[in-house]
Scaffold this active site. Structure first.
Site, PDB file in Angstrom:
ATOM      1  N   ALA A 171       0.833  -1.205   0.000  1.00 35.25           N
ATOM      2  CA  ALA A 171       0.000   0.000   0.000  1.00 35.25           C
ATOM      3  C   ALA A 171       0.862   1.248   0.000  1.00 35.25           C
ATOM      4  O   ALA A 171       0.611   2.200  -0.748  1.00 35.25           O
ATOM      5  CB  ALA A 171      -0.932  -0.008   1.208  1.00 35.25           C
ATOM      6  N   TYR A 172       1.892   1.246   0.830  1.00 28.77           N
ATOM      7  CA  TYR A 172       2.795   2.403   0.897  1.00 28.77           C
ATOM      8  C   TYR A 172       3.520   2.595  -0.433  1.00 28.77           C
ATOM      9  O   TYR A 172       3.565   3.711  -0.971  1.00 28.77           O
ATOM     10  CB  TYR A 172       3.805   2.209   2.030  1.00 28.77           C
ATOM     11  N   CYS A 173       4.085   1.516  -0.975  1.00 28.98           N
ATOM     12  CA  CYS A 173       4.793   1.612  -2.257  1.00 28.98           C
ATOM     13  C   CYS A 173       3.867   2.120  -3.361  1.00 28.98           C
ATOM     14  O   CYS A 173       4.254   2.957  -4.184  1.00 28.98           O
ATOM     15  CB  CYS A 173       5.374   0.255  -2.647  1.00 28.98           C
TER      16      CYS A 173
END
Length: 274
Positions: free
Chosen positions: A146-148
């Site tokens: 999700a962060y990437c």
């Protein structure tokens, strides 16, 4: 309108944002320091520093901030979209609320701030919008999908804005840090709280998941050194994409030169997924 340079930096309570705030003040630039709680900057008083309550996920805060800068100065020379959030963990375990917060903070907020401040940016007639992305947005790693994805989306947004804002002489710069010393690791670990329990499909991978959450704090570049180098570039003739910090070349190199099966093999082995 006077010649004083004006900057708005979001996420100034700690880490990269606070270090950039201090460097800009050192260079005699008036800084509006966006923080969710203005009391977090009580130790940072300066004659050209204005702490401003700004939760980047709240429309009212964004509107109030844009109105104040416009009313008091009529222009904005630097907008640094630094505030961020990391929802770490396997994608299969993340809730809709966590995914929405991830993209709201890291993608939607920079767009909304740039929209709200566009009149002030245009008035500066040589403004810069600086979006703090990440090398994690170039190569996706397990347990941080999700962060990437949010950082990859921010990079794409920056590419579009770089072209779309050019007619008003507004430069858009994407910064892709490597490992930078901050509370990012602790905050990422906190985001895992309660996520992986004994019933989770990924319970056996908990050590690897926690290791990924704190990976940015392994041999990191100090925030002071990072902010000094970045500020020097931003105040001169910056590149459209700036990579700085420990290990900032590794993930881009892997993405560019290694075939997918080899990359997957390396990452799978590292995170125990083989």
């Amino acid at each position: 309108m006077d010649d004083t340079k004006i900057a708005l930096i979001t996420g100034c309570s700690s880490g990269i944002g606070k270090a950039l705030m201090q460097e800009f003040l050192h260079n005699h630039i008036k800084v509006y320091a966006g923080v969710r709680n203005v009391h977090s900057l009580q130790d940072s008083e300066h004659q050209v520093l204005t702490p401003i309550a700004l939760d980047v996920t709240k429309e009212d805060d964004i509107a109030r901030c844009a109105e104040e800068i416009s009313r008091r100065h009529g222009k904005l020379d630097y907008l640094i979209n630094n505030a961020g959030f990391a929802a770490m963990g396997p994608l299969m375990e993340l809730s809709t609320e966590q995914l929405e917060r991830q993209f709201h903070t890291n993608v939607y907020a920079p767009v909304r701030l740039t929209q709200a401040l566009l009149p002030s940016l245009k008035a500066a007639n040589n403004a810069k919008v600086i979006n703090i992305g990440s090398v994690s947005g170039i190569l996706t790693t397990p347990f941080s999908g999700a962060y990437c994805a949010s950082k990859a989306a921010l990079h794409s947004v920056s590419d579009a804005l770089r072209l779309e804002l050019a007619p008003w002489n507004i430069r858009v710069i994407t910064v892709q840090p490597g490992a930078i010393e901050s509370s990012f690791g602790d905050n990422s670990l906190a985001s895992l709280d309660g996520l992986i329990d004994d019933e989770s499909e990924y319970a056996a991978f908990k050590p690897q998941i926690e290791a990924r959450a704190t990976a940015s704090q392994q041999n990191p570049t100090s925030t002071t050194a990072f902010a000094r180098q970045l500020t020097a570039q931003l105040l001169s003739q910056p590149s459209d994409v700036i990579r700085l910090g420990s290990g900032s070349w590794i993930l881009p190199w892997m993405q560019r030169w290694l075939p997918t099966p080899i990359r997957d093999g390396i990452l799978g082995k590292k995170f125990g997924l083989k």
